[in-house]
Design a protein around this motif. Structure first.
Motif, PDB file in Angstrom:
ATOM      1  N   GLN A   1       0.844  -1.198   0.000  1.00 19.68           N
ATOM      2  CA  GLN A   1       0.000   0.000   0.000  1.00 19.68           C
ATOM      3  C   GLN A   1       0.878   1.247   0.000  1.00 19.68           C
ATOM      4  O   GLN A   1       0.616   2.198  -0.713  1.00 19.68           O
ATOM      5  N   ALA A   2       1.927   1.217   0.816  1.00 20.37           N
ATOM      6  CA  ALA A   2       2.863   2.343   0.855  1.00 20.37           C
ATOM      7  C   ALA A   2       3.570   2.486  -0.488  1.00 20.37           C
ATOM      8  O   ALA A   2       3.773   3.601  -0.969  1.00 20.37           O
ATOM      9  N   ALA A   3       3.929   1.382  -1.102  1.00 21.63           N
ATOM     10  CA  ALA A   3       4.607   1.419  -2.405  1.00 21.63           C
ATOM     11  C   ALA A   3       3.707   2.028  -3.474  1.00 21.63           C
ATOM     12  O   ALA A   3       4.176   2.780  -4.330  1.00 21.63           O
ATOM     13  N   LYS A   4       2.421   1.732  -3.421  1.00 20.94           N
ATOM     14  CA  LYS A   4       1.473   2.306  -4.379  1.00 20.94           C
ATOM     15  C   LYS A   4       1.394   3.820  -4.216  1.00 20.94           C
ATOM     16  O   LYS A   4       1.397   4.566  -5.183  1.00 20.94           O
TER      17      LYS A   4
ATOM     18  N   ILE B   1      20.604   9.384   3.430  1.00 24.72           N
ATOM     19  CA  ILE B   1      20.234   7.993   3.631  1.00 24.72           C
ATOM     20  C   ILE B   1      20.527   7.211   2.358  1.00 24.72           C
ATOM     21  O   ILE B   1      20.455   7.737   1.262  1.00 24.72           O
ATOM     22  N   LYS B   2      20.879   5.947   2.512  1.00 24.65           N
ATOM     23  CA  LYS B   2      21.134   5.074   1.365  1.00 24.65           C
ATOM     24  C   LYS B   2      20.076   3.987   1.254  1.00 24.65           C
ATOM     25  O   LYS B   2      19.663   3.630   0.183  1.00 24.65           O
ATOM     26  N   GLU B   3      19.660   3.430   2.367  1.00 28.77           N
ATOM     27  CA  GLU B   3      18.657   2.373   2.362  1.00 28.77           C
ATOM     28  C   GLU B   3      17.456   2.856   3.168  1.00 28.77           C
ATOM     29  O   GLU B   3      17.621   3.445   4.224  1.00 28.77           O
ATOM     30  N   TYR B   4      16.271   2.582   2.651  1.00 28.89           N
ATOM     31  CA  TYR B   4      15.084   3.012   3.374  1.00 28.89           C
ATOM     32  C   TYR B   4      13.939   2.032   3.164  1.00 28.89           C
ATOM     33  O   TYR B   4      13.936   1.237   2.232  1.00 28.89           O
ATOM     34  N   THR B   5      12.980   2.112   4.071  1.00 32.26           N
ATOM     35  CA  THR B   5      11.805   1.255   4.042  1.00 32.26           C
ATOM     36  C   THR B   5      10.565   2.140   4.052  1.00 32.26           C
ATOM     37  O   THR B   5      10.520   3.126   4.786  1.00 32.26           O
ATOM     38  N   LEU B   6       9.579   1.787   3.259  1.00 32.27           N
ATOM     39  CA  LEU B   6       8.316   2.517   3.219  1.00 32.27           C
ATOM     40  C   LEU B   6       7.276   1.775   4.039  1.00 32.27           C
ATOM     41  O   LEU B   6       7.158   0.555   3.937  1.00 32.27           O
ATOM     42  N   LYS B   7       6.534   2.520   4.834  1.00 33.59           N
ATOM     43  CA  LYS B   7       5.429   1.931   5.601  1.00 33.59           C
ATOM     44  C   LYS B   7       4.192   2.785   5.411  1.00 33.59           C
ATOM     45  O   LYS B   7       4.267   4.007   5.392  1.00 33.59           O
ATOM     46  N   ASP B   8       3.049   2.118   5.279  1.00 32.12           N
ATOM     47  CA  ASP B   8       1.784   2.810   5.103  1.00 32.12           C
ATOM     48  C   ASP B   8       1.353   3.417   6.432  1.00 32.12           C
ATOM     49  O   ASP B   8       1.596   2.859   7.500  1.00 32.12           O
ATOM     50  N   ASP B   9       0.718   4.587   6.350  1.00 31.96           N
ATOM     51  CA  ASP B   9       0.223   5.282   7.528  1.00 31.96           C
ATOM     52  C   ASP B   9      -1.155   5.834   7.208  1.00 31.96           C
ATOM     53  O   ASP B   9      -1.481   6.026   6.025  1.00 31.96           O
ATOM     54  N   THR B  10      -1.944   6.105   8.211  1.00 29.81           N
ATOM     55  CA  THR B  10      -3.287   6.646   8.008  1.00 29.81           C
ATOM     56  C   THR B  10      -3.260   7.919   7.176  1.00 29.81           C
ATOM     57  O   THR B  10      -4.131   8.154   6.353  1.00 29.81           O
ATOM     58  N   TYR B  11      -2.256   8.740   7.377  1.00 33.23           N
ATOM     59  CA  TYR B  11      -2.178  10.035   6.704  1.00 33.23           C
ATOM     60  C   TYR B  11      -1.294  10.033   5.463  1.00 33.23           C
ATOM     61  O   TYR B  11      -1.185  11.028   4.783  1.00 33.23           O
ATOM     62  N   GLY B  12      -0.608   8.938   5.174  1.00 36.31           N
ATOM     63  CA  GLY B  12       0.260   8.877   4.007  1.00 36.31           C
ATOM     64  C   GLY B  12       1.280   7.765   4.110  1.00 36.31           C
ATOM     65  O   GLY B  12       0.925   6.602   4.239  1.00 36.31           O
ATOM     66  N   ILE B  13       2.564   8.145   4.089  1.00 38.53           N
ATOM     67  CA  ILE B  13       3.668   7.184   4.096  1.00 38.53           C
ATOM     68  C   ILE B  13       4.678   7.601   5.154  1.00 38.53           C
ATOM     69  O   ILE B  13       4.889   8.782   5.390  1.00 38.53           O
ATOM     70  N   VAL B  14       5.332   6.627   5.755  1.00 36.52           N
ATOM     71  CA  VAL B  14       6.466   6.882   6.635  1.00 36.52           C
ATOM     72  C   VAL B  14       7.684   6.220   6.005  1.00 36.52           C
ATOM     73  O   VAL B  14       7.660   5.042   5.671  1.00 36.52           O
ATOM     74  N   VAL B  15       8.737   7.015   5.802  1.00 38.40           N
ATOM     75  CA  VAL B  15      10.004   6.506   5.292  1.00 38.40           C
ATOM     76  C   VAL B  15      10.905   6.285   6.502  1.00 38.40           C
ATOM     77  O   VAL B  15      11.190   7.221   7.240  1.00 38.40           O
ATOM     78  N   GLU B  16      11.310   5.042   6.722  1.00 32.94           N
ATOM     79  CA  GLU B  16      12.214   4.720   7.825  1.00 32.94           C
ATOM     80  C   GLU B  16      13.566   4.353   7.253  1.00 32.94           C
ATOM     81  O   GLU B  16      13.656   3.616   6.269  1.00 32.94           O
ATOM     82  N   ALA B  17      14.636   4.878   7.869  1.00 28.91           N
ATOM     83  CA  ALA B  17      15.986   4.646   7.365  1.00 28.91           C
ATOM     84  C   ALA B  17      16.982   4.816   8.502  1.00 28.91           C
ATOM     85  O   ALA B  17      16.601   4.982   9.660  1.00 28.91           O
ATOM     86  N   SER B  18      18.248   4.777   8.145  1.00 24.56           N
ATOM     87  CA  SER B  18      19.290   5.101   9.105  1.00 24.56           C
ATOM     88  C   SER B  18      20.198   6.150   8.468  1.00 24.56           C
ATOM     89  O   SER B  18      20.385   6.177   7.250  1.00 24.56           O
TER      90      SER B  18
END
Length: 96
Positions: free
Chosen positions: A34-37, A64-81
Motif C-alpha cells: 500500500q505504501a509502495a502504491k 540515507i542510502k537504504e530506506y523502508t516505506l510503511k503505510d500510515d493513516t495520513y500517508g507514508i512513513v520513510v524509515e531509514a538510518s
C-alpha cells in the motif's frame, strides 16, 4: 522470484519483500505494498526531494542510502538510518 520494471528502474522481488535500486544508488525495501502504491504516485523529482529532506538528531540533515516505506493513516512513513552516524531516522509524508 521474479523481476519487473518500476518507473524505469530494475526491481527484484520475492514473496516477502521487494528491493528497488534507483539512479541515485539508493536502495528501497518494500514490505508494505500500500505504501509502495502511494510512493509510486509521486513524481521521481518529488521522491528525491523528500529523501534528501530527512532530519537526524545527531547530524542535522541526514543522507540515507537504504530506506523502508510503511503505510500510515495520513500517508507514508520513510524509515531509514543516517549514513553518517547510523541513527534511525524517519520522514512522514502526508498524502491526500
Amino acid at each position: 522470484m521474479f523481476n519487473f520494471i518500476y518507473d524505469g528502474y530494475w526491481k527484484g522481488t520475492n514473496a516477502k519483500d521487494t528491493t528497488l535500486f534507483d539512479k541515485g544508488a539508493r536502495m528501497m525495501t518494500i514490505i508494505d505494498f500500500q505504501a509502495a502504491k502511494k510512493w509510486a504516485k509521486l513524481p521521481y523529482e518529488m521522491q528525491r526531494k523528500l529523501l534528501h529532506n530527512v532530519f537526524c538528531v545527531n547530524c542535522g540533515l541526514a543522507t540515507i542510502k537504504e530506506y523502508t516505506l510503511k503505510d500510515d493513516t495520513y500517508g507514508i512513513v520513510v524509515e531509514a538510518s543516517c549514513e553518517k552516524c547510523g541513527s534511525n531516522v524517519a520522514r512522514a509524508i502526508e498524502m491526500q
